[in-house]
Write an enzyme that holds these catalytic residues in place. Structure first.
Site, PDB file in Angstrom:
ATOM      1  N   PRO A 180       0.796  -1.240   0.000  1.00 36.07           N
ATOM      2  CA  PRO A 180       0.000   0.000   0.000  1.00 36.07           C
ATOM      3  C   PRO A 180       0.822   1.281   0.000  1.00 36.07           C
ATOM      4  CG  PRO A 180      -0.850  -1.570   1.603  1.00 36.07           C
ATOM      5  CD  PRO A 180       0.499  -2.078   1.158  1.00 36.07           C
TER       6      PRO A 180
ATOM      7  N   THR B  60       0.823  -6.067   2.133  1.00 38.75           N
ATOM      8  CA  THR B  60       2.016  -6.101   2.986  1.00 38.75           C
ATOM      9  C   THR B  60       1.927  -5.019   4.056  1.00 38.75           C
ATOM     10  OG1 THR B  60       3.301  -4.593   1.578  1.00 38.75           O
ATOM     11  CG2 THR B  60       3.391  -6.944   1.051  1.00 38.75           C
TER      12      THR B  60
ATOM     13  N   GLY C  29       7.382  -1.583  -5.054  1.00 43.90           N
ATOM     14  CA  GLY C  29       8.690  -1.103  -5.466  1.00 43.90           C
ATOM     15  C   GLY C  29       9.700  -2.225  -5.584  1.00 43.90           C
TER      16      GLY C  29
ATOM     17  N   GLU D  42      11.439  -9.322  -2.736  1.00 46.51           N
ATOM     18  CA  GLU D  42      10.874 -10.259  -1.760  1.00 46.51           C
ATOM     19  C   GLU D  42      10.059 -11.354  -2.448  1.00 46.51           C
ATOM     20  OE1 GLU D  42       8.878  -9.149   1.722  1.00 46.51           O
ATOM     21  OE2 GLU D  42      10.257  -7.533   2.270  1.00 46.51           O
TER      22      GLU D  42
ATOM     23  N   ASP E 114      20.222  -3.634  -1.162  1.00 48.41           N
ATOM     24  CA  ASP E 114      20.120  -3.765   0.295  1.00 48.41           C
ATOM     25  C   ASP E 114      21.391  -4.371   0.872  1.00 48.41           C
ATOM     26  OD1 ASP E 114      17.489  -2.764   0.477  1.00 48.41           O
ATOM     27  OD2 ASP E 114      16.676  -4.727  -0.097  1.00 48.41           O
TER      28      ASP E 114
END
Length: 293
Positions: A6, A36, A62, A68, A269
């Site tokens: 969202p 999520t 994104g 994920e 990341d």
């Protein structure tokens, strides 16, 4: 299954929920929606979609959400076809797959339902679809704020990387490709790309294909201002592999060691400390893409 973050796309993901459900409903009797709320949710939902019930997994979010989902799908016996609406800042995976950045156009791909099997990478128990990076420039991306990404897009990473020139320090790097030593010398950054698009630059690894079963490895040997004059034009032209300041290799697997404490960046990341070993999982994910790809 439809996974929605969202907060993605400046909180515009929810604006396309009804359209997404309508398109999915044309091909599927049941559409299950998952929202999520925290890190790890998308991976968990994607793994649930591998129970044999679902034919299609659609994600709207994104780069982090897409990453994920790939982690949730990887190495599962029964995987649904994967589609996604890119709502991130950089969207490298979408760029490499020629998936439109406009949500309505990306959703329209579900009506044609043309799929392509694509490679992903594996590092320990994590999976990636774009890039591994090591070095001060790679670590500089952690300093890019959400506001800078929103304002400058992928150029925010280039700007932050340029700042790192002032504190650059080379490190001794040892790289094995496919079990054989390929490099043992000083470097300022190592980057292993799965696709042609890195940090929004679609010609960074122009020779890379999403299904070529290869990691495309670049080592920047000199980042002095004088040498950068030649590196930057080659970056935009897609000629990095022929630049004398860049060592270039292709490999199905790599092992990387350094003489100092460094952490590998995995798809933007922070990952794990060196040494690390990574490999390509050939054609692991079936993705819904444009027919011309």
């Amino acid at each position: 299954m439809l996974i929605i973050n969202p907060s993605s796309g400046k909180e515009k993901a929810m604006d396309y929920e009804e359209r997404a459900v309508g398109i999915l409903g044309k091909r599927h009797d049941l559409v299950v929606i998952r929202y999520t709320e925290k890190a790890g949710d998308a991976a968990k939902f994607a793994a649930e979609a591998c129970d044999g019930t679902y034919k299609t997994l659609l994600a709207m979010g994104g780069d982090g959400t897409i990453n994920e989902c790939v982690n949730g799908l990887a190495e599962k016996k029964q995987k649904p076809a994967f589609a996604f609406v890119p709502l991130g800042t950089v969207n490298d995976f979408a760029r490499a797959l020629q998936i439109p950045k406009k949500p309505k156009e990306a959703l329209a791909l579900l009506e044609d339902y043309h799929t392509k099997r694509v490679d992903i990478g594996k590092l320990g128990d994590r999976y990636f679809m774009n890039v591994l990076a090591v070095g001060i420039i790679a670590e500089a991306v952690y300093d890019v704020t959400p506001e800078e990404k929103s304002k400058y897009g992928h150029f925010a990473y280039l700007m932050e990387g340029a700042k790192a020139f002032r504190n650059k320090t080379p490190f001794q790097l040892q790289i094995e490709v496919d079990g054989k030593e390929a490099y043992h010398d000083k470097a300022y950054m190592m980057l292993a790309a799965m696709t042609n698009s890195v940090a929004g630059f679609e010609k960074f690894a122009e020779q890379a294909e999403v299904d070529d079963h290869q990691l495309h490895i670049f080592l920047l040997k000199d980042l002095s201002i004088s040498k950068a004059v030649s590196i930057i034009p080659d970056l935009f032209k897609g000629n990095l592999d022929s630049n004398e300041q860049v060592a270039y290799f292709k490999a199905k697997s790599i092992r990387v060691k350094a003489d100092t404490e460094l952490v590998v960046n995995i798809d933007g990341d922070e990952g794990v400390p060196l040494p690390f070993q990574a490999e390509v999982l050939p054609e692991e994910i079936q993705v819904i893409v444009p027919k011309q790809l």
